[in-house]
Scaffold this motif. Structure first.
Motif, PDB file in Angstrom:
ATOM      1  N   GLN A 184       0.847  -1.193   0.000  1.00  0.00           N
ATOM      2  CA  GLN A 184       0.000   0.000   0.000  1.00  0.00           C
ATOM      3  C   GLN A 184       0.888   1.251   0.000  1.00  0.00           C
ATOM      4  OE1 GLN A 184      -3.238   0.171   2.835  1.00  0.00           O
ATOM      5  NE2 GLN A 184      -3.375  -2.071   2.912  1.00  0.00           N
ATOM      6  N   GLY A 185       0.257   2.386  -0.234  1.00  0.00           N
ATOM      7  CA  GLY A 185       0.992   3.640  -0.168  1.00  0.00           C
ATOM      8  C   GLY A 185       1.122   4.134   1.263  1.00  0.00           C
ATOM      9  N   PRO A 186       2.050   5.061   1.499  1.00  0.00           N
ATOM     10  CA  PRO A 186       2.186   5.647   2.835  1.00  0.00           C
ATOM     11  C   PRO A 186       0.909   6.393   3.244  1.00  0.00           C
ATOM     12  CG  PRO A 186       4.087   6.173   1.459  1.00  0.00           C
ATOM     13  CD  PRO A 186       3.052   5.585   0.559  1.00  0.00           C
ATOM     14  N   GLN A 187       0.581   6.252   4.527  1.00  0.00           N
ATOM     15  CA  GLN A 187      -0.594   6.926   5.077  1.00  0.00           C
ATOM     16  C   GLN A 187      -0.143   7.785   6.246  1.00  0.00           C
ATOM     17  OE1 GLN A 187      -3.006   3.521   5.990  1.00  0.00           O
ATOM     18  NE2 GLN A 187      -2.959   2.807   3.877  1.00  0.00           N
ATOM     19  N   LEU A 188      -0.496   9.064   6.217  1.00  0.00           N
ATOM     20  CA  LEU A 188      -0.038   9.994   7.238  1.00  0.00           C
ATOM     21  C   LEU A 188      -0.579   9.614   8.616  1.00  0.00           C
ATOM     22  CD1 LEU A 188       1.481  12.700   7.797  1.00  0.00           C
ATOM     23  CD2 LEU A 188      -0.757  13.800   7.609  1.00  0.00           C
ATOM     24  N   LEU A 189       0.317   9.633   9.602  1.00  0.00           N
ATOM     25  CA  LEU A 189      -0.094   9.418  10.987  1.00  0.00           C
ATOM     26  C   LEU A 189      -0.166  10.741  11.748  1.00  0.00           C
ATOM     27  CD1 LEU A 189       2.124   6.332  11.900  1.00  0.00           C
ATOM     28  CD2 LEU A 189      -0.352   6.337  11.488  1.00  0.00           C
ATOM     29  N   VAL A 190       0.902  11.540  11.620  1.00  0.00           N
ATOM     30  CA  VAL A 190       1.015  12.772  12.389  1.00  0.00           C
ATOM     31  C   VAL A 190       2.080  13.628  11.750  1.00  0.00           C
ATOM     32  CG1 VAL A 190       2.700  11.680  13.937  1.00  0.00           C
ATOM     33  CG2 VAL A 190       1.458  13.706  14.727  1.00  0.00           C
ATOM     34  N   TYR A 191       1.939  14.986  11.910  1.00  0.00           N
ATOM     35  CA  TYR A 191       3.061  15.810  11.495  1.00  0.00           C
ATOM     36  C   TYR A 191       3.229  17.013  12.404  1.00  0.00           C
ATOM     37  CZ  TYR A 191       0.332  19.245   8.678  1.00  0.00           C
ATOM     38  OH  TYR A 191      -0.520  20.232   8.228  1.00  0.00           O
ATOM     39  N   PHE A 192       4.467  17.497  12.436  1.00  0.00           N
ATOM     40  CA  PHE A 192       4.882  18.578  13.316  1.00  0.00           C
ATOM     41  C   PHE A 192       5.450  19.728  12.484  1.00  0.00           C
ATOM     42  CE2 PHE A 192       5.094  16.152  17.324  1.00  0.00           C
ATOM     43  CZ  PHE A 192       5.181  14.851  16.859  1.00  0.00           C
ATOM     44  N   ARG A 193       5.240  20.912  13.002  1.00  0.00           N
ATOM     45  CA  ARG A 193       6.040  22.040  12.526  1.00  0.00           C
ATOM     46  C   ARG A 193       6.804  22.537  13.732  1.00  0.00           C
ATOM     47  NH1 ARG A 193       2.542  24.832   9.867  1.00  0.00           N
ATOM     48  NH2 ARG A 193       3.043  23.702   7.972  1.00  0.00           N
ATOM     49  N   ASP A 194       8.128  22.485  13.638  1.00  0.00           N
ATOM     50  CA  ASP A 194       8.974  22.678  14.819  1.00  0.00           C
ATOM     51  C   ASP A 194       8.539  21.683  15.888  1.00  0.00           C
ATOM     52  OD1 ASP A 194       8.804  26.165  14.028  1.00  0.00           O
ATOM     53  OD2 ASP A 194      10.437  24.762  13.576  1.00  0.00           O
ATOM     54  N   GLU A 195       8.254  22.120  17.110  1.00  0.00           N
ATOM     55  CA  GLU A 195       7.881  21.156  18.157  1.00  0.00           C
ATOM     56  C   GLU A 195       6.372  20.960  18.280  1.00  0.00           C
ATOM     57  OE1 GLU A 195       9.308  24.037  18.570  1.00  0.00           O
ATOM     58  OE2 GLU A 195       8.146  25.212  20.036  1.00  0.00           O
ATOM     59  N   ALA A 196       5.605  21.731  17.517  1.00  0.00           N
ATOM     60  CA  ALA A 196       4.150  21.683  17.643  1.00  0.00           C
ATOM     61  C   ALA A 196       3.523  20.616  16.749  1.00  0.00           C
ATOM     62  CB  ALA A 196       3.571  23.050  17.294  1.00  0.00           C
ATOM     63  N   VAL A 197       2.570  19.885  17.330  1.00  0.00           N
ATOM     64  CA  VAL A 197       1.781  18.944  16.537  1.00  0.00           C
ATOM     65  C   VAL A 197       0.780  19.739  15.712  1.00  0.00           C
ATOM     66  CG1 VAL A 197       0.080  17.088  16.615  1.00  0.00           C
ATOM     67  CG2 VAL A 197       1.994  17.095  18.223  1.00  0.00           C
ATOM     68  N   ILE A 198       0.832  19.561  14.401  1.00  0.00           N
ATOM     69  CA  ILE A 198      -0.095  20.257  13.523  1.00  0.00           C
ATOM     70  C   ILE A 198      -1.349  19.423  13.269  1.00  0.00           C
ATOM     71  CG2 ILE A 198      -0.432  21.350  11.263  1.00  0.00           C
ATOM     72  CD1 ILE A 198       1.531  22.793  13.178  1.00  0.00           C
ATOM     73  N   ASP A 199      -1.128  18.120  13.069  1.00  0.00           N
ATOM     74  CA  ASP A 199      -2.250  17.231  12.778  1.00  0.00           C
ATOM     75  C   ASP A 199      -1.912  15.837  13.271  1.00  0.00           C
ATOM     76  OD1 ASP A 199      -4.156  16.372   9.728  1.00  0.00           O
ATOM     77  OD2 ASP A 199      -4.351  15.720  11.810  1.00  0.00           O
ATOM     78  N   ASN A 200      -2.630  15.377  14.281  1.00  0.00           N
ATOM     79  CA  ASN A 200      -2.457  13.996  14.752  1.00  0.00           C
ATOM     80  C   ASN A 200      -3.771  13.237  14.635  1.00  0.00           C
ATOM     81  OD1 ASN A 200      -3.922  15.084  16.810  1.00  0.00           O
ATOM     82  ND2 ASN A 200      -2.496  14.564  18.438  1.00  0.00           N
ATOM     83  N   SER A 201      -4.681  13.736  13.831  1.00  0.00           N
ATOM     84  CA  SER A 201      -6.002  13.134  13.727  1.00  0.00           C
ATOM     85  C   SER A 201      -5.977  11.736  13.094  1.00  0.00           C
ATOM     86  CB  SER A 201      -6.925  14.038  12.900  1.00  0.00           C
ATOM     87  OG  SER A 201      -6.437  14.177  11.574  1.00  0.00           O
ATOM     88  N   GLN A 202      -4.893  11.392  12.413  1.00  0.00           N
ATOM     89  CA  GLN A 202      -4.807  10.080  11.763  1.00  0.00           C
ATOM     90  C   GLN A 202      -4.067   9.049  12.616  1.00  0.00           C
ATOM     91  OE1 GLN A 202      -6.631   9.882   8.919  1.00  0.00           O
ATOM     92  NE2 GLN A 202      -7.036  12.029   9.435  1.00  0.00           N
TER      93      GLN A 202
END
Lengths: 111, 112
Positions: B41-59
């Motif tokens: 399968q293709g990669p599926q986003l789990l979480v991403y950060f900008r600097d130390e802040a979580v921008i999106d952890n909904s996945q």
């Protein structure tokens, strides 16, 4: 819901032939479409990308075509080489952050 | 310039065990992503950060998954009480102002 769909799942071509991979997407707000190449045991690497303001981008043997009206893309590889054997992922993004990947096409180029 | 590095490269666990994955992004890249890539399968986003802040952890799949990036550089993804369904390759990627994300080689996890 799968945001990006690819076909075929797998493909075998002869060395020197032309490879055509296709992709469709759901969300009309997508505006950036990268193709990633992945070899076994490695992470994906950007191969070529196109923005929605263009309909074609070429880089050496690789060309990607974009059809906004039909929400479709394709990747053409001319003079395919055994070293091109890899998995190719079509992807899409609208926010310059989250990228949605298709499930990939496994390409085998036979010498 | 060094690429994205990840460790370990492989992990094999029994169900119920915990595991941590570590990522060192490209120097100067402010945005860091964790993806899960199941086999074929293709990669599926789990979480991403900008600097130390979580921008999106909904996945992030569940409370069993957590990720931190305390100083805005390296990051750790942890799975508590792993399940067989977590078997996948975990990829880290980073980027700076442009569109392109640069991926590490991934950690291949097998949960028995």
């Amino acid at each position: 819901q799968q945001q990006v769909r690819q076909s075929p799942q797998s493909l075998t071509v002869w060395e020197g032939g032309t490879t055509v991979l296709t992709c469709s997407y759901e969300d009309s707000t997508f505006n950036y479409f990268p193709w990633y190449q992945q070899f076994p045991g490695e992470g994906p690497a950007l191969l070529i990308s196109i923005l929605s303001v263009s309909d074609k981008k070429e880089d050496g043997r690789f060309t990607t075509f974009f059809n906004k009206r039909e929400k479709k893309l394709s990747l053409h590889i001319i003079d395919s080489q055994p070293g091109d054997s890899a998995t190719y992922f079509c992807a899409a993004s609208y926010s310059n952050n989250r990228i949605f990947f298709g499930d990939g096409t496994q390409l085998v180029v036979k010498p | 310039e060094a690429g994205v590095t990840q460790s370990p490269r492989y992990a094999v666990l029994q169900e119920g065990q915990a595991v941590s994955f570590w990522c060192d992004p490209i120097s100067g890249h402010d945005t860091l992503y964790w993806y899960q890539q199941p086999r074929d399968q293709g990669p599926q986003l789990l979480v991403y950060f900008r600097d130390e802040a979580v921008i999106d952890n909904s996945q992030l799949p569940s409370d069993r998954f957590s990720a931190v990036r305390p100083k805005g550089t390296n990051s750790t993804l942890k799975i508590q009480s792993a399940k067989q369904g977590d078997t996948a390759t975990y990829l880290c990627a980073s980027k700076t102002g442009g569109w392109e994300q640069y991926f590490g080689p991934g950690t291949r996890l097998t949960v028995l």
